[in-house]
Design a protein around this motif. Structure first.
Motif, short mmCIF file in Angstrom:
data_model
loop_
_atom_site.label_atom_id
_atom_site.label_comp_id
_atom_site.label_asym_id
_atom_site.label_seq_id
_atom_site.Cartn_x
_atom_site.Cartn_y
_atom_site.Cartn_z
N VAL A 1 0.86 -1.18 0.00
CA VAL A 1 0.00 0.00 0.00
C VAL A 1 0.90 1.23 0.00
O VAL A 1 2.08 1.16 0.36
CB VAL A 1 -0.95 0.05 1.22
CG1 VAL A 1 -1.88 -1.13 1.24
CG2 VAL A 1 -0.15 0.14 2.52
N ILE A 2 0.34 2.35 -0.43
CA ILE A 2 1.09 3.60 -0.41
C ILE A 2 0.65 4.43 0.78
O ILE A 2 -0.52 4.43 1.16
CB ILE A 2 0.90 4.40 -1.72
CG1 ILE A 2 -0.59 4.70 -1.94
CG2 ILE A 2 1.50 3.67 -2.90
CD1 ILE A 2 -0.85 5.66 -3.07
N GLY A 3 1.59 5.13 1.38
CA GLY A 3 1.29 6.03 2.48
C GLY A 3 1.59 7.46 2.09
O GLY A 3 2.11 7.73 1.00
N PRO A 4 1.29 8.40 2.95
CA PRO A 4 1.49 9.81 2.63
C PRO A 4 2.96 10.20 2.56
O PRO A 4 3.82 9.54 3.14
CB PRO A 4 0.79 10.54 3.79
CG PRO A 4 0.80 9.56 4.91
CD PRO A 4 0.67 8.21 4.29
N LYS A 5 3.21 11.28 1.85
CA LYS A 5 4.58 11.77 1.71
C LYS A 5 5.00 12.61 2.91
O LYS A 5 6.20 12.74 3.18
CB LYS A 5 4.71 12.59 0.42
CG LYS A 5 4.52 11.75 -0.85
CD LYS A 5 4.87 12.52 -2.10
CE LYS A 5 3.82 13.53 -2.47
NZ LYS A 5 4.09 14.17 -3.79
N GLU A 6 4.03 13.15 3.63
CA GLU A 6 4.35 13.99 4.78
C GLU A 6 4.23 13.18 6.08
O GLU A 6 3.55 12.16 6.13
CB GLU A 6 3.40 15.19 4.87
CG GLU A 6 3.41 16.10 3.66
CD GLU A 6 2.49 15.58 2.55
OE1 GLU A 6 2.64 16.03 1.40
OE2 GLU A 6 1.63 14.71 2.85
N LYS A 7 4.87 13.70 7.13
CA LYS A 7 4.76 13.07 8.44
C LYS A 7 3.35 13.28 8.99
O LYS A 7 2.78 14.37 8.89
CB LYS A 7 5.80 13.64 9.41
CG LYS A 7 5.86 12.89 10.73
CD LYS A 7 7.08 13.29 11.54
CE LYS A 7 7.25 12.40 12.77
NZ LYS A 7 8.50 12.69 13.49
N MET A 8 2.78 12.22 9.58
CA MET A 8 1.42 12.29 10.11
C MET A 8 1.45 12.43 11.63
O MET A 8 2.45 12.13 12.29
CB MET A 8 0.64 11.03 9.76
CG MET A 8 0.47 10.75 8.29
SD MET A 8 -0.57 9.28 8.03
CE MET A 8 0.45 7.99 8.77
N ALA A 9 0.31 12.83 12.17
CA ALA A 9 0.09 12.84 13.61
C ALA A 9 -1.29 12.25 13.88
O ALA A 9 -2.23 12.49 13.12
CB ALA A 9 0.19 14.25 14.19
N LEU A 10 -1.40 11.45 14.92
CA LEU A 10 -2.67 10.86 15.33
C LEU A 10 -3.08 11.53 16.64
O LEU A 10 -2.47 11.26 17.68
CB LEU A 10 -2.53 9.35 15.50
CG LEU A 10 -3.80 8.59 15.90
CD1 LEU A 10 -4.86 8.70 14.81
CD2 LEU A 10 -3.48 7.13 16.19
N TYR A 11 -4.05 12.43 16.57
CA TYR A 11 -4.48 13.20 17.74
C TYR A 11 -3.28 13.85 18.42
O TYR A 11 -3.05 13.68 19.62
CB TYR A 11 -5.28 12.32 18.69
CG TYR A 11 -6.58 11.87 18.08
CD1 TYR A 11 -7.69 12.71 18.05
CD2 TYR A 11 -6.70 10.62 17.49
CE1 TYR A 11 -8.87 12.32 17.47
CE2 TYR A 11 -7.88 10.21 16.90
CZ TYR A 11 -8.96 11.07 16.89
OH TYR A 11 -10.14 10.68 16.30
N ASN A 12 -2.49 14.56 17.62
CA ASN A 12 -1.33 15.33 18.06
C ASN A 12 -0.14 14.49 18.49
O ASN A 12 0.84 15.02 19.01
CB ASN A 12 -1.71 16.30 19.19
CG ASN A 12 -2.73 17.34 18.76
OD1 ASN A 12 -2.66 17.85 17.64
ND2 ASN A 12 -3.69 17.63 19.64
#
Length: 419
Positions: free
Chosen positions: A333-344
């Protein structure tokens, strides 16, 4: 699940008690990150072998409040594949995530090319018939032979599906993968498939003590049992990147919309001088034929016919046979190019894998922040996990070196691969 008066099995609506689905395990205190990392892998293996309770919805969330080598804590989402495929489930997970640098901006994903190229999609009636027979044969009775990565087939489904396994993951530079892709005119998936094929080749040689080519004139197959059949799962949706859940439901695209392709991976004899790039070139040739074949779009009709003839139980056996008859599988699967946050809470890395499958070795990959996370599950007691992990580490280094350090700008073709 409940059965209607007409005998049709349907989902039953229930009131979800979130507390019943949240699990917080307790580990010993005061350990090092390395020790907690090992506890985490063992915990993943343990819960992956446990069947869901049938008296509540088929999902769980496990919160590991201990540091590992990848982060301060770990969140594990365990979801039944009956609810959805990887595309649906990852989309659902991303619904709760935001960009770590600026939550007001949307996450972006690598672009996917959905166009077919060339005339390979054209197929004669005889050719289509052969492909349909091949697909049904592999899905029902044509099993791969035992090899370095495949045990003798077991008739006990429970024994095959719920075995302990080791988990290993490695992070590769997506930029380097793309450089190899461009060099060979391939796709990222072609590179991944060739990489895994070459990893299996290395492991088979090392397991049998044949790192060096034989000097007695023998031509033993390095895979100890003929060609490897790889089951590759591909999405049947026409979305680019990930669509939000509302759009997927509106387009009737939620749930399981992936289909399997059976791909014969190349094998080589011990006496042959193997170029690691040959595995990628051959993987590209095979994947192009499979993706451009109209047979890929007839699989739905084929499976619906099987469901009508054999019913739900028959379909379950067909799906099980499809996995059982192949030596290995890969899902990406592909994921986002930017860093993510889950509820901060910033997410350093994430990955997925499928449990409850009969293969002794399976591969999973996900891209995130221009990195490619490759995960391998290996059956304990059969696969030498340390040796196999070392082969995974060495495989891409060999491929990149062959492409750019030892390259003479020659035309890479496969002349000795047997499929």
């Amino acid at each position: 699940m409940e059965r209607s008066k007409n005998g049709v099995v349907r989902w039953k609506k229930v009131v979800t008690q979130v507390e019943d689905h949240l699990i917080v395990p307790v580990f010993p205190s005061g350990l090092s990150r390395e020790s907690y990392d090992e506890y985490l892998r063992e915990y993943q293996s343990k819960i992956s072998r446990e069947k869901f309770s049938e008296d509540k919805p088929l999902w769980e969330v496990h919160l590991i409040k201990y540091p590992s080598l990848n982060g301060a804590s770990t969140l594990i989402c365990k979801v039944s594949h009956a609810i959805g495929d990887g595309y649906s489930l990852v989309s659902m997970f991303l619904k709760g995530c935001q960009r770590a640098d600026d939550p007001s901006l949307p996450l972006t994903f690598p672009q996917l090319s959905l166009k077919r190229q060339g005339d390979d999609g054209k197929c004669t009636v005889i050719g289509m018939g052969k492909k349909m027979l091949g697909f049904m044969g592999t899905s029902t009775c044509l099993e791969d032979q035992p090899s370095a990565i495949r045990k003798e087939a077991s008739t006990d489904m429970k024994t095959k599906l719920f075995r302990p396994f080791n988990i290993y993951s490695v992070t590769l530079s997506l930029e380097k993968v793309k450089q190899v892709k461009t060099k060979l005119g391939a796709t990222v998936n072609d590179v991944i498939t060739g990489l895994l094929s070459y990893t299996i080749h290395l492991y088979a040689l090392r397991k049998t003590g044949m790192d060096q080519y034989s000097k007695d004139g023998s031509t033993t197959d390095s895979n100890s049992g003929g060609a490897n059949t790889n089951m590759t799962l591909a999405a049947m949706r026409a979305f680019e990147g990930f669509a939000n859940i509302e759009d997927m439901i509106r387009a009737d695209a939620w749930g399981n919309r992936s289909r399997s392709m059976f791909i014969k991976l190349p094998t080589f004899t011990n006496l042959e001088k193997v170029n690691p790039l040959d595995f990628i070139v051959k993987a590209k040739e095979t994947m192009d034929r499979k993706k451009n074949s109209m047979m890929f779009y007839f699989i739905d009709k084929l499976l619906n016919t099987a469901l009508w003839i054999w019913g739900q139980k028959g379909m379950e056996k067909l799906v099980y046979s499809s996995f059982k008859n192949a030596r290995t599988m890969i899902s990406s699967v592909i994921g986002p190019k930017e860093k993510m946050a889950l509820y901060n809470h910033p997410i350093n890395s994430f990955y997925f894998f499928t449990s409850g499958i009969p293969q002794s070795v399976a591969f999973f990959s996900v891209s995130y922040m221009e990195q490619l996370r490759l995960v391998v599950t290996m059956e304990k007691g059969f696969i030498d996990s340390k040796k196999f992990s070392s082969c995974v580490d060495a495989a891409f280094d060999d491929i990149f070196q062959a492409a750019f350090e030892n390259s003479q700008d020659k035309d890479y073709t496969v002349t000795k691969a047997r499929t």
